[in-house]
Structures are given as C-alpha cells and as structure tokens.
Design a protein around this motif. Structure first.
Motif, PDB file in Angstrom:
ATOM      1  N   ARG A  26       0.832  -1.207   0.000  1.00 57.66           N
ATOM      2  CA  ARG A  26       0.000   0.000   0.000  1.00 57.66           C
ATOM      3  C   ARG A  26       0.863   1.251   0.000  1.00 57.66           C
ATOM      4  N   GLU A  37      -0.769  -6.173   1.410  1.00 56.28           N
ATOM      5  CA  GLU A  37      -2.144  -6.650   1.518  1.00 56.28           C
ATOM      6  C   GLU A  37      -2.510  -7.481   0.301  1.00 56.28           C
ATOM      7  N   GLY A  40      -7.806  -5.066  -3.143  1.00 55.36           N
ATOM      8  CA  GLY A  40      -9.273  -5.059  -3.105  1.00 55.36           C
ATOM      9  C   GLY A  40      -9.769  -3.744  -2.568  1.00 55.36           C
ATOM     10  N   GLY A  41     -11.013  -3.724  -2.106  1.00 52.63           N
ATOM     11  CA  GLY A  41     -11.567  -2.487  -1.573  1.00 52.63           C
ATOM     12  C   GLY A  41     -13.031  -2.631  -1.218  1.00 52.63           C
ATOM     13  N   GLU A  56     -12.318  -4.008  -8.502  1.00 51.24           N
ATOM     14  CA  GLU A  56     -11.142  -3.519  -7.766  1.00 51.24           C
ATOM     15  C   GLU A  56      -9.836  -4.048  -8.374  1.00 51.24           C
ATOM     16  N   GLU A  60      -7.164  -1.459  -9.687  1.00 51.21           N
ATOM     17  CA  GLU A  60      -5.911  -1.323  -8.934  1.00 51.21           C
ATOM     18  C   GLU A  60      -4.726  -1.948  -9.664  1.00 51.21           C
ATOM     19  N   ASP A 100      -3.185   3.053  -5.427  1.00 55.97           N
ATOM     20  CA  ASP A 100      -3.075   2.721  -3.993  1.00 55.97           C
ATOM     21  C   ASP A 100      -1.930   1.786  -3.621  1.00 55.97           C
TER      22      ASP A 100
HETATM   23 MG    MG Z   1      -7.972  -0.971  -2.342  1.00 54.78          MG
END
Ligand code: MG
Ligand code: 9L3
Length: 135
Positions: A26, A37, A40-41, A56, A60, A100
């Motif tokens: 991140r 991580e 996703g989100g 996502e 991303e 992100d």
């Molecule tokens: Mg995310």
C-alpha cells in the motif's frame, strides 16, 4: 459493533497464477503505507462482493480476474468494516500498481513471510493459500 449495525464489507483477492500469490504494498493512507495486503476495496452500492472484487482488481492492477472460491472467515478491520477474501484466478494482463500500491510481488507459498502484511491480512492469507492450486 452491535448486532443492530451490519458491518460493511471490504473484499480482497488472493490472486494466483502458476502456484504463486500476489501481494501488493500500500502507498496510502499514511498509516498503512509500506504494509502489504491482498488487493481489493469497498463495495459500491448495488454491487455483489464478486462484482466488487473484479472491479477492484481491474482498477488497482489493470488485470482481468475470476473469483474462484470464498475463503471461509471474516476479519474485522477498522470500525464498521470486515474483510472478506476470495481466491481469484488471473485471466489476462500483467498486474501493475495503478492505484493505492507502489509495489507488487508474486510470492511462492514458502515466501509468504517475506513481506510485512497488514495485521488483518495475515490470517486471511494463511487461510487462502491452503486453497490455491499448486501449479
Ligand atoms: Mg484498495
Ligand atoms: N483493507 C485491509 N486489507 C485489505 C484491503 C483490500 C483493505 N486486503 C482495509 C484498508 C482500508 C479499508 O480496508 O482501511 C478499505 O480498503 P481500500 O478501499 O482503501 O483498499
């Protein structure tokens, strides 16, 4: 969290390809930056978790992926949110850190401890890798 208030869902993908799992570092917000991580989100209104996951991973990482199996369990995040995880097969594209994240790594199953996972993701990753195909 009381029973009257349903926790909102954050979905994440244990994206795999040829026996390896994708980890994403991140870049934001500051308190999570540098930690790793499963990408996703949050769900958008009206979306199913699987739809949110596909969106996502597209946003991303710039890839198309197919949710395969919900990883049993649910991991509490900050107030009012829970993390749910799906294994997801890479269909097309090479993942790039578009949003992100500032670094991605494909980890072999014996390399999972090589990155500093967010605390909630660590148990989710352990559960997820047991469900990945080995080839
Ligand atoms: Mg995310
Ligand atoms: N979160 C934790 N682990 C994950 C993901 C995708 C998200 N594997 C947490 C970080 C944020 C919140 O969930 O607090 C929402 O995630 P995002 O929309 O910022 O990715």
């Amino acid at each position: 969290m009381t029973d009257r208030v349903k926790a909102r869902v954050v979905v994440a993908g244990a994206l795999y390809d040829r026996g390896r799992l994708l980890a994403a570092r991140r870049s934001a917000p500051p308190e999570f930056a540098g930690r790793w991580e499963l990408p996703g989100g949050k769900l958008e209104p009206g979306e199913s978790p699987e739809e949110a996951l596909v969106r996502e991973l597209r946003e991303e990482l710039g890839v198309e992926a197919e949710p395969v199996e919900r990883v049993p369990g649910e991991w509490p995040l900050g107030p009012g949110y829970v993390l749910q995880v799906w294994t997801a097969r890479l269909i097309s594209g090479q993942p790039r850190p578009l949003e992100d994240h500032d670094e991605l790594r494909w980890l072999a199953v014996d390399e999972l401890d090589a990155v500093d996972w967010l605390p909630q993701d660590r148990p989710a990753v352990e559960e997820a890798v047991r469900r990945l195909p080995r080839d």
